[in-house]
Design an enzyme around this catalytic site. Structure first.
Site, PDB file in Angstrom:
ATOM      1  N   HIS A 341     -59.722  38.838 -21.621  1.00  0.00           N
ATOM      2  CA  HIS A 341     -60.799  38.386 -22.540  1.00  0.00           C
ATOM      3  C   HIS A 341     -60.463  39.192 -23.842  1.00  0.00           C
ATOM      4  O   HIS A 341     -60.282  40.416 -23.883  1.00  0.00           O
ATOM      5  CB  HIS A 341     -62.250  38.956 -21.980  1.00  0.00           C
ATOM      6  CG  HIS A 341     -63.136  38.331 -23.026  1.00  0.00           C
ATOM      7  ND1 HIS A 341     -63.656  37.067 -22.576  1.00  0.00           N
ATOM      8  CD2 HIS A 341     -63.795  38.788 -23.888  1.00  0.00           C
ATOM      9  CE1 HIS A 341     -64.554  36.882 -23.270  1.00  0.00           C
ATOM     10  NE2 HIS A 341     -64.799  38.024 -24.180  1.00  0.00           N
ATOM     11  N   ALA A 342     -60.350  38.350 -24.707  1.00  0.00           N
ATOM     12  CA  ALA A 342     -60.070  38.737 -26.199  1.00  0.00           C
ATOM     13  C   ALA A 342     -60.842  39.844 -26.564  1.00  0.00           C
ATOM     14  O   ALA A 342     -62.271  39.858 -26.512  1.00  0.00           O
ATOM     15  CB  ALA A 342     -60.138  37.618 -27.065  1.00  0.00           C
ATOM     16  N   HIS A 371     -61.354  34.883 -35.144  1.00  0.00           N
ATOM     17  CA  HIS A 371     -62.643  35.886 -34.560  1.00  0.00           C
ATOM     18  C   HIS A 371     -61.974  37.208 -34.546  1.00  0.00           C
ATOM     19  O   HIS A 371     -62.601  37.959 -35.048  1.00  0.00           O
ATOM     20  CB  HIS A 371     -63.097  35.210 -33.215  1.00  0.00           C
ATOM     21  CG  HIS A 371     -64.147  35.969 -32.728  1.00  0.00           C
ATOM     22  ND1 HIS A 371     -65.293  35.701 -32.878  1.00  0.00           N
ATOM     23  CD2 HIS A 371     -64.190  36.966 -32.010  1.00  0.00           C
ATOM     24  CE1 HIS A 371     -66.404  36.642 -32.247  1.00  0.00           C
ATOM     25  NE2 HIS A 371     -65.429  37.515 -31.781  1.00  0.00           N
ATOM     26  N   GLU A 372     -61.021  37.370 -33.693  1.00  0.00           N
ATOM     27  CA  GLU A 372     -60.557  38.821 -33.597  1.00  0.00           C
ATOM     28  C   GLU A 372     -60.336  39.547 -34.629  1.00  0.00           C
ATOM     29  O   GLU A 372     -60.440  40.676 -35.165  1.00  0.00           O
ATOM     30  CB  GLU A 372     -59.628  38.901 -32.383  1.00  0.00           C
ATOM     31  CG  GLU A 372     -59.763  38.315 -31.018  1.00  0.00           C
ATOM     32  CD  GLU A 372     -61.084  38.959 -30.407  1.00  0.00           C
ATOM     33  OE1 GLU A 372     -61.517  40.227 -30.875  1.00  0.00           O
ATOM     34  OE2 GLU A 372     -61.782  38.214 -29.828  1.00  0.00           O
ATOM     35  N   HIS A 375     -62.740  40.909 -36.803  1.00  0.00           N
ATOM     36  CA  HIS A 375     -63.276  42.321 -36.420  1.00  0.00           C
ATOM     37  C   HIS A 375     -62.380  43.667 -37.299  1.00  0.00           C
ATOM     38  O   HIS A 375     -62.699  44.485 -37.607  1.00  0.00           O
ATOM     39  CB  HIS A 375     -63.152  42.646 -34.995  1.00  0.00           C
ATOM     40  CG  HIS A 375     -64.129  41.840 -34.081  1.00  0.00           C
ATOM     41  ND1 HIS A 375     -65.301  41.783 -34.163  1.00  0.00           N
ATOM     42  CD2 HIS A 375     -63.897  41.050 -32.974  1.00  0.00           C
ATOM     43  CE1 HIS A 375     -66.189  41.044 -33.360  1.00  0.00           C
ATOM     44  NE2 HIS A 375     -65.289  40.720 -32.533  1.00  0.00           N
ATOM     45  N   GLU A 399     -69.591  40.178 -34.927  1.00  0.00           N
ATOM     46  CA  GLU A 399     -68.974  38.967 -34.284  1.00  0.00           C
ATOM     47  C   GLU A 399     -68.816  37.594 -35.327  1.00  0.00           C
ATOM     48  O   GLU A 399     -68.124  36.722 -35.213  1.00  0.00           O
ATOM     49  CB  GLU A 399     -70.018  38.669 -33.185  1.00  0.00           C
ATOM     50  CG  GLU A 399     -70.075  39.599 -32.074  1.00  0.00           C
ATOM     51  CD  GLU A 399     -68.980  40.195 -31.313  1.00  0.00           C
ATOM     52  OE1 GLU A 399     -67.807  39.218 -31.540  1.00  0.00           O
ATOM     53  OE2 GLU A 399     -68.576  41.173 -31.205  1.00  0.00           O
ATOM     54  N   HIS A 499     -68.869  39.477 -20.044  1.00  0.00           N
ATOM     55  CA  HIS A 499     -69.830  40.634 -20.687  1.00  0.00           C
ATOM     56  C   HIS A 499     -71.000  41.158 -19.876  1.00  0.00           C
ATOM     57  O   HIS A 499     -71.305  42.176 -20.096  1.00  0.00           O
ATOM     58  CB  HIS A 499     -70.541  39.862 -21.979  1.00  0.00           C
ATOM     59  CG  HIS A 499     -69.542  39.370 -22.850  1.00  0.00           C
ATOM     60  ND1 HIS A 499     -68.815  38.347 -22.714  1.00  0.00           N
ATOM     61  CD2 HIS A 499     -69.246  39.926 -24.189  1.00  0.00           C
ATOM     62  CE1 HIS A 499     -67.980  38.016 -23.834  1.00  0.00           C
ATOM     63  NE2 HIS A 499     -68.195  38.685 -24.688  1.00  0.00           N
ATOM     64  N   TYR A 509     -73.865  37.671 -30.354  1.00  0.00           N
ATOM     65  CA  TYR A 509     -73.270  36.356 -30.305  1.00  0.00           C
ATOM     66  C   TYR A 509     -74.340  35.283 -30.656  1.00  0.00           C
ATOM     67  O   TYR A 509     -73.916  34.310 -31.597  1.00  0.00           O
ATOM     68  CB  TYR A 509     -72.492  35.857 -29.123  1.00  0.00           C
ATOM     69  CG  TYR A 509     -71.537  37.045 -28.757  1.00  0.00           C
ATOM     70  CD1 TYR A 509     -70.290  37.089 -29.490  1.00  0.00           C
ATOM     71  CD2 TYR A 509     -71.591  37.801 -27.673  1.00  0.00           C
ATOM     72  CE1 TYR A 509     -69.499  37.758 -29.110  1.00  0.00           C
ATOM     73  CE2 TYR A 509     -70.432  38.682 -27.221  1.00  0.00           C
ATOM     74  CZ  TYR A 509     -69.609  38.730 -27.921  1.00  0.00           C
ATOM     75  OH  TYR A 509     -68.537  39.780 -27.501  1.00  0.00           O
TER      76      TYR A 509
END
Ligand code: X8Z
Ligand code: ZN
Length: 604
Positions: A341-342, A371-372, A375, A399, A499, A509
């Site tokens: 999971h990323a 997305h990552e 962060h 997020e 999660h 999210y």
């Protein structure tokens, strides 16, 4: 995304100043020393816990799990002590930044362990083991066929149009979680005990306390937002249901009931992008498929990461450090179990940025890497703040950043970077918007329901005997989906979602999927396409625009130093989460969907 509080790496040595020992009223000076001490210790000690956690996630063994649990246990015990210590300054009049740090110490934990050492060890061990069980999860079909990991199951759900095959993969993935049920139940008991020792009603109440407003107001705020976006979801749901019914027949998909959850292209029915081809409007289909483009160009996982990085550098951000490329995990190793999971990491809270994912060459993973990286660029932007402020304005902000950037992955942008020859003209807008809605609008009720379930679990309103039933009741209520087979309490379907197994709060999210449209609208205005201009928002890319980059950076740099409403104001000029941005973005699509749905049932 992993922050020091998510990973429960808050750590500080017990603090007792002389004044406190003798019961005197503590002073501002005492508070300053307490906070300076905490900041420094947390900074130093979060490193140990992050490193242990990194090895645990990228090399799952009994030993790496035990070491990570130990590091986490030490950290959590100290962070709880610190949260309790902060209470002693409640009646001292402090300058705003010191008061905010105290508040963050008290409200910032995601997992609070009980003071009892045996229970503290147990809850951290359970947390590590639940995540490990998820990471190792595989579906091993009967009859000697090879086991399928999450990547393999994901591919079937994404690509198959054979209901029996889809059902088999769906059912198969949900075999990973029944073994978690007992541990999860105990985890809930112990984490609630820890939260209560800190003065919260339960862990859910602790999670809701982090939004610069009373916890009950936050729950109401979430309900308000859902009511705003629900009509758009209902229109999409009705349209997709009808198309799936045409495809699979009335025995599989009802005319006016919920949609079976295995037919929507994703294990959890949280992102419907993969059914686009089945539901695309023939005359407005934009006619390109990013997955196919990437594959036909023999794009490698590292190339995908470079595409993502280039977007950020085009806005004026500095390139990622060499250690990012050396230490990240971009693809699934062949020789060991990992948590695929990323996630994105700032291991030393300064420059040691990393991502951990199992990239596949698909449009979905192209978006995930943006997305990552969102962060990571956020983490670096706030790294000059005191350690206690090194986090996002609220967890939804963290997020939303990479997704905001991914909203700028428009056809025109793909032409600019040479991935597409020519952008489809405006007659294809409905197809483009529909593809986006299948990714974004489909997610909204899922983003909401996970914590609606967990909040009830933590409060005791849902008892262990009702875990699965309550889960599917909420999935029906919010998403309008049903399981494709009976799911009695011998199953534990919530645990088949990362999660839940890994104790990561999820309302972030839901917030993100609304706020990212607010951020996109604001940055697009800075980049020369304000709402109502000739370039609609779904065609506006902020790529290469330094003004938009500056505006974004000004917000990112603030970290968590101010209430999130101030950060929101900095970028949007608004002080509220505002669903009109997502509604305006999709307004032409909703009109079109409602025309298609005319005379047909909507809802379930
Ligand atoms: O978990 C994630 C990210 C890491 S923070 C990949 N997301 C949620 C999910 O996969 O369930 C992104 C969207 C929703
Ligand atoms: Zn994330």
């Amino acid at each position: 995304m992993r922050t020091f509080r998510d990973a429960v790496v808050l750590y500080a040595a017990p603090f007792l100043c002389a004044g406190l020992l003798f019961g005197a009223q503590p002073t501002v000076q005492d508070a300053k020393k307490f906070l300076d001490d905490a900041d420094k210790k947390l900074f130093d000690l979060s490193l140990e816990s992050s490193q242990a956690s990194w090895v645990q996630s990228t090399y799952i063994t009994d030993d790496s799990e035990a070491l990570a649990a130990k590091a986490s246990e030490r950290a959590i015990a100290e962070s709880v002590r610190l949260a309790k210590g902060a209470v002693r300054f409640d009646h001292v009049k402090l300058p705003p930044d010191m008061a905010r740090k105290m508040m963050l110490l008290k409200n910032g934990l995601v997992l609070a362990a009980p003071a009892n050492p045996a229970e503290s060890a147990e809850v951290t061990r359970l947390a590590a083991s639940l995540e490990g069980t998820y990471g190792k999860g595989k579906y091993c079909p009967e009859g000697g066929k090879p086991c399928m990991d999450i990547e393999a199951v994901t591919r079937v759900l994404a690509n198959s149009q054979n209901p029996a095959e889809l059902l088999d993969a769906w059912r198969g993935w949900h075999t990973i979680s029944p073994p978690m049920r007992k541990d999860f139940q105990r985890f809930v008991e112990l984490s609630n005990k820890g939260a209560r020792e800190l003065g919260f009603k339960d862990t859910g109440a602790m999670w809701r306390s982090k939004y610069d407003m009373p916890a009950d107001d936050f729950a109401k705020e979430v309900d308000r937002l859902w009511l705003q976006v629900r009509p758009l979801y209902l229109s999409l749901h009705a349209y997709v249901r009808n198309k799936l019914r045409e495809k699979y027949g009335p025995d599989v998909v009802p005319a006016n009931g919920p949609i079976p959850a295995h037919l929507l292209g994703n294990i959890w029915a949280q992102d419907w992008s993969n059914v686009y081809k089945m539901v695309a409007p023939a005359d407005t289909d934009p006619g390109y498929d990013l997955t196919q483009i990437l594959k036909s160009r023999d794009t490698k996982p590292l190339d995908m990461v470079h595409y993502g990085e280039s977007f950020f550098t085009s806005l004026g951000f500095a390139p990622l450090p060499p250690t990012f490329w050396q230490r990240s995990m971009f693809t699934k190793p062949r020789d060991r179990d990992v948590v695929c999971h990323a996630s994105a990491w700032d291991v030393d809270s300064l420059e040691d940025l990393r991502v951990k994912l199992c990239l596949d060459i698909t449009e979905e993973d192209f978006i995930t890497i943006h997305h990552e990286l969102g962060h990571n660029f956020y983490q670096r932007a706030y790294n000059k703040q005191p350690f206690l402020f090194r986090d996002s304005a609220n967890d939804g902000f963290h997020e939303a950043i990479g997704d905001t950037i991914a909203l700028s992955v428009t056809p025109e942008y793909l032409v600019k970077i040479g991935l597409l020859d020519k952008a489809p003209d405006a007659s294809k807008d409905i197809g483009l918007l529909l593809a986006r809605a299948l990714e974004k609008v489909s997610f909204l009720p899922f983003g909401l329901m996970i914590d609606q379930w967990r909040w009830k679990v933590f409060s005791g309103e849902v008892t262990p005997e009702q875990y699965n039933k309550a889960w599917w009741d909420l999935r029906l209520k919010y998403q309008g989906v049903v399981p494709p087979m009976d799911r009695p309490e011998s199953y534990f379907d919530p645990g088949a979602k990362y999660h839940v197994a890994a104790n990561v709060p999820y309302t972030r999210y839901f917030l993100s999927f609304i706020m990212q449209f607010q951020f996109h609208r604001a940055l697009a205005a800075a980049a020369g396409c304000p709402a109502g201009s000739a370039t609609p928002l779904h065609r506006c890319s902020i790529y290469n625009n330094k003004d938009a980059g500056k505006k974004l950076n000004a917000m990112l740099e603030m970290g968590e130093s101010r209430p999130w409403q101030d950060a929101m104001y900095e970028i949007t000029g608004q002080r509220q989460v505002d669903a009109t941005a997502i509604l305006d973005y999709f307004a032409p699509l909703q009109k079109w969907l409602d025309e298609q749905n005319k005379g047909k049932p909507v809802g379930w």
